[in-house]
Scaffold this motif. Structure first.
Motif, mmCIF file in Angstrom:
data_model
loop_
_atom_site.group_PDB
_atom_site.id
_atom_site.type_symbol
_atom_site.label_atom_id
_atom_site.label_comp_id
_atom_site.label_asym_id
_atom_site.label_seq_id
_atom_site.Cartn_x
_atom_site.Cartn_y
_atom_site.Cartn_z
ATOM 1 N N SER A 102 7.163 98.712 -18.716
ATOM 2 C CA SER A 102 5.945 99.366 -19.545
ATOM 3 C C SER A 102 5.821 98.405 -21.030
ATOM 4 O O SER A 102 6.848 97.852 -21.348
ATOM 5 N N LEU A 103 5.306 98.608 -21.728
ATOM 6 C CA LEU A 103 4.466 97.902 -22.720
ATOM 7 C C LEU A 103 5.896 98.505 -24.042
ATOM 8 O O LEU A 103 6.139 97.775 -25.040
ATOM 9 N N SER B 237 -1.839 86.812 -19.131
ATOM 10 C CA SER B 237 -2.264 87.604 -18.794
ATOM 11 C C SER B 237 -4.056 87.996 -18.206
ATOM 12 O O SER B 237 -4.154 86.404 -18.547
ATOM 13 N N SER C 237 -6.421 89.510 -18.645
ATOM 14 C CA SER C 237 -7.487 90.464 -18.692
ATOM 15 C C SER C 237 -7.735 90.254 -21.025
ATOM 16 O O SER C 237 -6.627 90.325 -20.773
ATOM 17 N N ARG D 220 -5.813 93.222 -21.645
ATOM 18 C CA ARG D 220 -4.389 93.394 -21.739
ATOM 19 C C ARG D 220 -3.246 92.668 -22.272
ATOM 20 O O ARG D 220 -2.517 93.499 -22.760
ATOM 21 N N ASP E 290 -2.956 94.339 -25.502
ATOM 22 C CA ASP E 290 -1.726 95.451 -25.949
ATOM 23 C C ASP E 290 -0.399 95.159 -25.179
ATOM 24 O O ASP E 290 0.039 94.874 -26.365
ATOM 25 N N VAL E 291 -0.191 94.037 -25.063
ATOM 26 C CA VAL E 291 1.130 93.034 -25.113
ATOM 27 C C VAL E 291 1.348 92.740 -26.293
ATOM 28 O O VAL E 291 2.519 92.255 -26.686
#
Length: 116
Positions: free
Chosen positions: A47-48, A76, A78, A81, A84-85
């Motif tokens: 998970s992140l 990634s 998208s 994403r 988020d990363v």
């Protein structure tokens, strides 16, 4: 998968995509199994929240190396994403930058220069 299986799988893809290349030319495109990292023994959830721990565990030699360019690339599909990363990697030594298609080339060049 083991690193040798992954390397063989990608080599097969390279061969199918480049049927006109000679064996010597194909060898230049192949990735050696030593270029892959076996992460199958990472037991925590992927998970992140655990991404910094994951990178520190498997890529610590790269992140702490005394070489001039220390770089781990996370790809990634998208832009969401990627954002988020990037947020998840703030805890990693050196931080992270995001390069997405929506940004101008000038923005990306500036971001890369600021990280050096």
């Amino acid at each position: 998968m083991s690193t040798s299986l992954i390397a063989d799988y990608i080599a097969g893809k390279v061969r199918r995509r480049n049927p006109d290349l000679s064996t010597v030319e194909l060898n230049e495109l192949y990735l050696h199994e030593s270029q892959f990292v076996d992460t199958s023994d990472f037991v925590e959830s992927r998970s992140l929240e655990n991404l910094p721990k994951f990178l520190n565990q498997y890529f610590e030699p790269v992140l702490s190396a005394s070489v001039k360019e220390k770089l781990v690339v996370v790809l990634s599909l998208s832009a969401l994403r990627v954002c988020d990363v990037t947020r998840g990697l703030k805890a990693v030594k050196g931080g992270a930058i995001k390069l997405i298609k929506k940004n101008s080339t000038k923005y990306d060049e500036t971001a890369l220069k600021m990280k050096k």
